[in-house]
Each structure stands twice: as C-alpha cells, then as structure tokens.
Design a protein around this motif. Sequence first.
Motif, PDB file in Angstrom:
ATOM      1  N   LEU A  50       0.813  -1.214   0.000  1.00  0.00           N
ATOM      2  CA  LEU A  50       0.000   0.000   0.000  1.00  0.00           C
ATOM      3  C   LEU A  50       0.851   1.271   0.000  1.00  0.00           C
ATOM      4  N   LEU A  51       0.478   2.230  -0.850  1.00  0.00           N
ATOM      5  CA  LEU A  51       1.118   3.545  -0.866  1.00  0.00           C
ATOM      6  C   LEU A  51       0.023   4.597  -1.032  1.00  0.00           C
ATOM      7  N   PRO A  52       0.229   5.779  -0.469  1.00  0.00           N
ATOM      8  CA  PRO A  52      -0.847   6.780  -0.532  1.00  0.00           C
ATOM      9  C   PRO A  52      -1.184   7.232  -1.948  1.00  0.00           C
ATOM     10  N   ARG A  53      -0.167   7.627  -2.720  1.00  0.00           N
ATOM     11  CA  ARG A  53      -0.464   8.319  -3.978  1.00  0.00           C
ATOM     12  C   ARG A  53       0.178   7.631  -5.185  1.00  0.00           C
ATOM     13  N   ALA A  54      -0.328   7.977  -6.360  1.00  0.00           N
ATOM     14  CA  ALA A  54       0.251   7.425  -7.590  1.00  0.00           C
ATOM     15  C   ALA A  54       1.716   7.826  -7.715  1.00  0.00           C
ATOM     16  N   GLU A  55       2.053   9.032  -7.299  1.00  0.00           N
ATOM     17  CA  GLU A  55       3.447   9.446  -7.452  1.00  0.00           C
ATOM     18  C   GLU A  55       4.375   8.646  -6.529  1.00  0.00           C
ATOM     19  N   ASP A  56       3.827   8.154  -5.416  1.00  0.00           N
ATOM     20  CA  ASP A  56       4.640   7.284  -4.558  1.00  0.00           C
ATOM     21  C   ASP A  56       4.922   5.961  -5.271  1.00  0.00           C
ATOM     22  N   ALA A  57       3.924   5.478  -5.987  1.00  0.00           N
ATOM     23  CA  ALA A  57       4.121   4.240  -6.745  1.00  0.00           C
ATOM     24  C   ALA A  57       5.172   4.448  -7.833  1.00  0.00           C
ATOM     25  N   MET A  58       5.195   5.641  -8.402  1.00  0.00           N
ATOM     26  CA  MET A  58       6.211   5.912  -9.426  1.00  0.00           C
ATOM     27  C   MET A  58       7.609   5.958  -8.813  1.00  0.00           C
ATOM     28  N   ALA A  59       7.704   6.539  -7.624  1.00  0.00           N
ATOM     29  CA  ALA A  59       9.005   6.557  -6.938  1.00  0.00           C
ATOM     30  C   ALA A  59       9.451   5.126  -6.649  1.00  0.00           C
ATOM     31  N   LEU A  60       8.501   4.310  -6.224  1.00  0.00           N
ATOM     32  CA  LEU A  60       8.815   2.914  -5.954  1.00  0.00           C
ATOM     33  C   LEU A  60       9.284   2.211  -7.232  1.00  0.00           C
ATOM     34  N   GLN A  61       8.602   2.512  -8.327  1.00  0.00           N
ATOM     35  CA  GLN A  61       8.967   1.893  -9.601  1.00  0.00           C
ATOM     36  C   GLN A  61      10.406   2.242  -9.973  1.00  0.00           C
ATOM     37  N   ARG A  62      10.780   3.506  -9.750  1.00  0.00           N
ATOM     38  CA  ARG A  62      12.156   3.927 -10.075  1.00  0.00           C
ATOM     39  C   ARG A  62      13.178   3.149  -9.254  1.00  0.00           C
ATOM     40  N   LEU A  63      12.860   2.969  -7.977  1.00  0.00           N
ATOM     41  CA  LEU A  63      13.773   2.219  -7.108  1.00  0.00           C
ATOM     42  C   LEU A  63      13.821   0.753  -7.513  1.00  0.00           C
ATOM     43  N   LEU A  64      12.640   0.216  -7.744  1.00  0.00           N
ATOM     44  CA  LEU A  64      12.508  -1.220  -7.968  1.00  0.00           C
ATOM     45  C   LEU A  64      13.266  -1.693  -9.205  1.00  0.00           C
ATOM     46  N   VAL A  65      13.030  -1.057 -10.335  1.00  0.00           N
ATOM     47  CA  VAL A  65      13.617  -1.609 -11.559  1.00  0.00           C
ATOM     48  C   VAL A  65      15.134  -1.454 -11.566  1.00  0.00           C
ATOM     49  N   ARG A  66      15.622  -0.343 -11.052  1.00  0.00           N
ATOM     50  CA  ARG A  66      17.083  -0.171 -11.011  1.00  0.00           C
ATOM     51  C   ARG A  66      17.721  -1.199 -10.092  1.00  0.00           C
ATOM     52  N   SER A  67      17.069  -1.450  -8.960  1.00  0.00           N
ATOM     53  CA  SER A  67      17.640  -2.393  -7.998  1.00  0.00           C
ATOM     54  C   SER A  67      17.507  -3.833  -8.474  1.00  0.00           C
ATOM     55  N   ALA A  68      16.433  -4.094  -9.211  1.00  0.00           N
ATOM     56  CA  ALA A  68      16.146  -5.483  -9.583  1.00  0.00           C
ATOM     57  C   ALA A  68      16.981  -5.930 -10.779  1.00  0.00           C
ATOM     58  N   THR A  69      16.964  -5.137 -11.845  1.00  0.00           N
ATOM     59  CA  THR A  69      17.601  -5.602 -13.081  1.00  0.00           C
ATOM     60  C   THR A  69      18.603  -4.603 -13.633  1.00  0.00           C
ATOM     61  N   GLY A  70      18.702  -3.428 -13.025  1.00  0.00           N
ATOM     62  CA  GLY A  70      19.608  -2.421 -13.544  1.00  0.00           C
ATOM     63  C   GLY A  70      19.032  -1.673 -14.738  1.00  0.00           C
ATOM     64  N   GLN A  71      17.760  -1.886 -15.014  1.00  0.00           N
ATOM     65  CA  GLN A  71      17.120  -1.121 -16.088  1.00  0.00           C
ATOM     66  C   GLN A  71      16.687   0.233 -15.533  1.00  0.00           C
ATOM     67  N   SER A  72      16.384   1.183 -16.433  1.00  0.00           N
ATOM     68  CA  SER A  72      15.798   2.425 -15.931  1.00  0.00           C
ATOM     69  C   SER A  72      14.268   2.342 -16.019  1.00  0.00           C
ATOM     70  N   HIS A  73      13.766   1.489 -16.904  1.00  0.00           N
ATOM     71  CA  HIS A  73      12.339   1.187 -16.966  1.00  0.00           C
ATOM     72  C   HIS A  73      12.199  -0.282 -17.287  1.00  0.00           C
ATOM     73  N   THR A  74      11.147  -0.883 -16.803  1.00  0.00           N
ATOM     74  CA  THR A  74      10.825  -2.198 -17.338  1.00  0.00           C
ATOM     75  C   THR A  74      10.001  -1.960 -18.597  1.00  0.00           C
ATOM     76  N   CYS A  75       9.779  -3.020 -19.344  1.00  0.00           N
ATOM     77  CA  CYS A  75       9.041  -2.836 -20.596  1.00  0.00           C
ATOM     78  C   CYS A  75       7.596  -2.424 -20.334  1.00  0.00           C
ATOM     79  N   TYR A  76       7.026  -2.942 -19.257  1.00  0.00           N
ATOM     80  CA  TYR A  76       5.623  -2.620 -18.967  1.00  0.00           C
ATOM     81  C   TYR A  76       5.452  -2.182 -17.520  1.00  0.00           C
ATOM     82  N   THR A  77       4.786  -1.069 -17.319  1.00  0.00           N
ATOM     83  CA  THR A  77       4.321  -0.693 -15.992  1.00  0.00           C
ATOM     84  C   THR A  77       2.825  -0.444 -16.149  1.00  0.00           C
ATOM     85  N   SER A  78       2.010  -1.294 -15.544  1.00  0.00           N
ATOM     86  CA  SER A  78       0.569  -1.230 -15.811  1.00  0.00           C
ATOM     87  C   SER A  78      -0.199  -0.890 -14.550  1.00  0.00           C
ATOM     88  N   PHE A  79      -1.306  -0.202 -14.756  1.00  0.00           N
ATOM     89  CA  PHE A  79      -2.194   0.137 -13.646  1.00  0.00           C
ATOM     90  C   PHE A  79      -3.555  -0.481 -13.929  1.00  0.00           C
TER      91      PHE A  79
END
Lengths: 244, 476
Positions: free
Chosen positions: B244-273
Amino acid sequence: MVTCLADLMRPSVGFSAIRLLERAGCRVTVPEQQTCCGQPAYNSGEIDAAVPVAQAVIETFEPFDYVVIPSGSCAGMLSHHYPALFEGEWRERALALSAKTWELTRFLTEVALLPAPKRAALEAAVTYHDGCAGLREMGIQQQPRQLLQEQCGVQVQELTENQVCCGFGGTFCARMPEISGKMADDKLNHAVASGAKVLAGGDLGCLLHLAGRAKRRGLDLEIRHIAELLAGNPKGPGIGEGRQ
Amino acid sequence: MKVASQDFLQQAHEALRAKDKVERRDLLGQFMPAARDAAANAYGDFDGLRAHMKRVRGHTTEHLAHYLQQFEEAAVAHGNQVHFAATAEQLNSTVLSICQTHNARRVAKGKSMVTEETGLNELLLKAGLEVLETDLGEYIIQQAGEAPSHIVGPAFHKSLAEVRELFLAKHKLGERALESVSDIVEEARGVLRERFLAADVGIIGANALIAEHGTTMLVTNEGNGDLCANLPPVLIICTTFERLLPRAEDAMALQRLLVRSATGQSHTCYTSFYSGPRREDDVDGPLETHIILLDNKRSDILASDYHEILDCIRCGACLNHCPIYIGVGGHAYGWVYPGPMGSVLTPLLTSLEQSHDLPNACTSCGRCAEVCPANIPLPDLLRDLRQEESAQQLKPARWRRGLRLHAWLLRQPVLYQRLTGWSMSALGLLGKRRGAFRRMPFASGWTSQRDFPAPEAGGTFMRQYAARKRRGGRRG
Ligand code: SF4
C-alpha cells in the motif's frame, strides 16, 4: 585497544600498531585488564552475555583521549554496536566511547599523521582485502592504500570484487564451514590472479581464515596485517607460515 | 510450499558440489551487482530517493488503517471486489471458490510470490483446474516441476541448454534447432499466447496498491501480466497490505527504485495500472475483478521489532549482492524467499524452529543493507533472529555454552590472560615449524576447511607487553 586475535594469535600486530602510533607522536597505553570487545557473543545473538563485556570495555577505556584499534570490525563494534546495546546513562557512556574510537589506518591518516619514512620501499607486489565492517561501518577504504603508498612505496594491486566478504564472519566460519570455505577460495583466487605475493588486510579475523585456507591449498601467498607492513619491513613469517 | 529450511546445510552442501551451477551463480553475482550499481549511479541521487521512500513507507504504516480504507473504498467504487484473507489457506480457498463460481477450467497466472507463499497452484491443481504460469521464468520451472530459486528471476538457475532440453521434451513441435535465447522466447510465446486466449481466470500479483485511486500497479518485462489481466473474463489480484502507498506518485518513486535495484534497467518494458472491470465503453478488459489482501502473520510482524522487513519491495538486490546466496543458490534456503530477505521472512512466516539456520547464513558483511532500496537493516534483523534462536534454545547447546563461557572469561582479565598466555605459548611452540595445524581439538568446524594458523611464537601480546613494561622498556 589490542584485539583479542592480535593478543592471542599475532602479537606483532599489537606491537606494530604501538610503534606506528608512537611514530605519529602519540603516548600509547594498553590497559592491563583489556581482553576482547565481545563481538563473538554479540554476533551470535548472545546479547545478554555481550552487555557486561561491553560495559567492562567502556569503563576500561574511559580515561583515554583516543581508542585506536588495529581492526575495522572491533572498531565498528565499539563505535556502532555498543551504543545500540544500552539506554540511559550507559548509552551516554557508550556514545562517548564511540566518538573517540578509531580504526588504526584512519587514525593515522586523519588524526595523528605518520611522518615520511626513512627506510627503503617494500619490494613486494601487494594486494589488499577490505574487511567488511571497516569498509561499511568505519569508512576504511582509501586510507590503507594511501599509507601503503606513502610509507612503503607500494601501489596496491586490486582484487576483483574487492567489496565482497571473504567468508570469515566470526562464528559463521565454523558454523557453516563449507560456504565459508567457498568464499575464502573466491577471495584467494582473486588474490592469486592479481599477481600479488603479499595479501594484506586490516582485520586479523579475515586474515587468519584466509591464511588457514591458503595453507590448506598450498598457495604461495604471504598474508599479513597492514600494521606489520607499515611498521617496517617485517622479517618473521607471515600468518600461518612456519619458520623454514 | 513445504518448508525444507531445516535442511539448509545439507542443501547448501549439495548445491556447492554442482560445479557448473556454482559457476553460473558466480557470474550472476558479478553481473547483477554491476548492472544495479550502474543504474543507481546513472540515476543521480539514488540514496535520496531511497530515503524519501523510507519516509513514505513509514507514514503509510503509521496510518495504515486510513489508507487501507481509502484503497478499499476507491477500489470498490471502480467495481472491484475486495477480500481479506487472514491465512494462506483463506487466500487459496477464496481463489478456488471464485474459480468454481465461474465454472473455470483454465487459469493463467502472472508471476506472484504471494501465491508461491500460499501454495495456490497445488490446491487449484488438486481441484482439477489447469494452471498455467505465463512469466517465462515461472513457466520454465513449472514445466520442470521446480521451485523458484530467485524472487525476480525464478529460473536463473537453469542454463540455456537445460531449457532447450526441457522445451524439446515438453512441447510436441517436431524437429527444430531451438538454439538461441530468442528461439526459446519465441517458442514460449507461441505456446503461451494460445493458452491465454483459452483461460477462464487470470491471476496476477501487484507491486503497489495506490490508496488515492484504488488502483494496483504491476511492473513486468514480458507483458504477460497484462495478458493475464485483460484477456480472461475474470481477474484475481493476489497481494498483501504492505504494498500500500498513498499516492500514484509514490508508486512511481517505488517503480524507479525497484527496476534499477532489480535488473539495472531504468524502466521495465511494462508498468501497468489496473483499475477494475471493463466499463461500458471499454473495448476489452475482464468482466469481473477481485483483489485479495493476504495477511499471513504480517500484522504480527508489523507489531514486532521486525516490522521493517515489510518495507521490502521484492527487488532481489540483496540476493544478488549476498555472497552466501550466490554461493549456495535459492533452493538451499528451502522455501519461497531466499537470500537475506528470505532469511528474515522465512522464520517469521513459517517458524524459527524450522528455519533457524537461515539467520546464521550471514557474515554481517552489510552488503545487502548497503544496496537495499528500502533501507532495511537486514544484518541487524538477522542478528535479532539469532538472539531469538538463542532465547528459544534452538542453537546447538555446545555453541551456546561455549560462547557464554567465553564472554564470562572476558570479564576475568587475570584468569583469561593466564589461560590464554599458557595455551598460546604452547600452541606457538607446537606450530612453530609448520606455522599451522591441520587438525585442532574443539575446532573441527574451522579445520574441516582450513588449517589453524599457529599463534606467533613468544606468547600472547599481553604477556610480552607486561614483560616489557616490567623491564622498563617503553618501546614496542
Ligand atoms: S530486502 Fe531490500 S534488497 Fe532485498 S528484496 Fe527486499 S527491497 Fe530488495
């Protein structure tokens, strides 16, 4: 503070550290009642057994201006983990100790600087193993390299993956020997590949573990604590080596 | 999934003997950290982003009830059905009953660690459903009948050759070369697409739950999650409240952290809502959507000293950076979550009794905490678990007694120095020639792998130091 491993296994590390500190203009005392920082119990989760040990250390070193330790891991224990063990008055005392605790090479590059050496450069290819606690808790990375350069005229031949643990980990190495042995092998293979003849480091725990494994494998590596190298060209055998 | 963590040492032993796998993991251990570091450095103030996320998560857990309610209300308003499952069994039976209500026969699944945790597939299969994993890695291990070895790359342990053999055996597609990675991917795609279309129910996980909009976010590289979510008439999202996160922008911050930490990409191919079922003018999408929030002891963890582990975003960086994980691989850990995060979670989600070796599979080197995007103090949590191991008397008694005796001795300096002074002099003399011992009583753990270096000749430091002081010599 002389670490328990230096006390028991490698006194020359303690004496080298004293010599270096005196050379840097310090008055050095090793209190008679010092034994060990209590890390084995602490890291194994025997916290209640580690607390009185920590209290004894805090008391012992209260009268001094600086506490300098030839080990990143013991220095990390005093600086970072002691304060977390206490609340109230003892926490204050632990914090006071933390503030004046230094790892040897950092102390010699930031507080009491070593004068330029009068002796010839060390004729040896040296590589360096960064102990994890020194690296991550005490910010020790460039200091030993700088000192080896200035004091011994040695440029460290870096290990690949030099930020990866060697597998010592205190009681870990005896509780999970196989995994620990694999990690030691990785480190030693990198050391051999670096072309160095001497593997230096700032923590005797790592060095004893690596030396034991190197000896078992019959590797031709001289393993030494950095204090030994800095204090002057060491003549005695390296760690785990016999007198030929 | 059955817990096999009590056999960690044996499993680690076997893993270390398979030399080709050891080499593959060593490469992984070099490649993944390098990719993560490059991506984190390229980002700029990555540590600032980590600290920001930590504050957001702290705020969210502090107001959990509020955000949970906000999420539920918004999700329901979009037409979702929201369920709470206290236990793994409850989640599984909720999924099963939804499937049965719709007379479903085929289920297509996106990658979901939560359903690995609850062992959902097993139950669905037993109930006669066809379950198809659609993430390439999950599909591979499903075909091979194995468990995931990594939380991001479940089939990292499989070589190209092994996957090739597997596909040749499982897919009846006649003679073909199937030599390159792209051949493999193409073939899996072809096989999977067909079956997506036939699926009655899609099941996916979530990387974030956005309270303000009642939507869920999913990050993938293969797009299979979207197909699972949009093609079948019924969608079930299996997740947990710590996403759970309060806002959509928090989810975007999480996405930035997640993909770089997970695979070293700056984006994954798909981010879906995903917002909910198909609306009137929508051209596609499921007709019915369910969100199941699993607790499974997480409320207890939240109230405990281990609550920070709930900030984990499942990036896998701590696995890739852990020399012990790289050494022994994920299967040795014996349950769903391996590596440092798994060594914290497994005892908490199963029992410490079954898994108390795991918190000991750690040298406190601190590399995991250094890279963890959620700033979880993993080595501290593992030490706390070792303390609990001791308190529950799970540690081998011999060890415990030894450590406590040692700690006691440390406080008797005179006795300590006398004992050590005597024994070190003796050892020093004995080992003088060879410099090390091959065997040593009471130290078989040490000497099974290494020689025991002999102490330097001349006695302990304290003894020599005292002698020098007596002689009046100041210098060392
Ligand atoms: S504990 Fe941290 S590093 Fe490990 S998977 Fe979770 S978020 Fe990633």
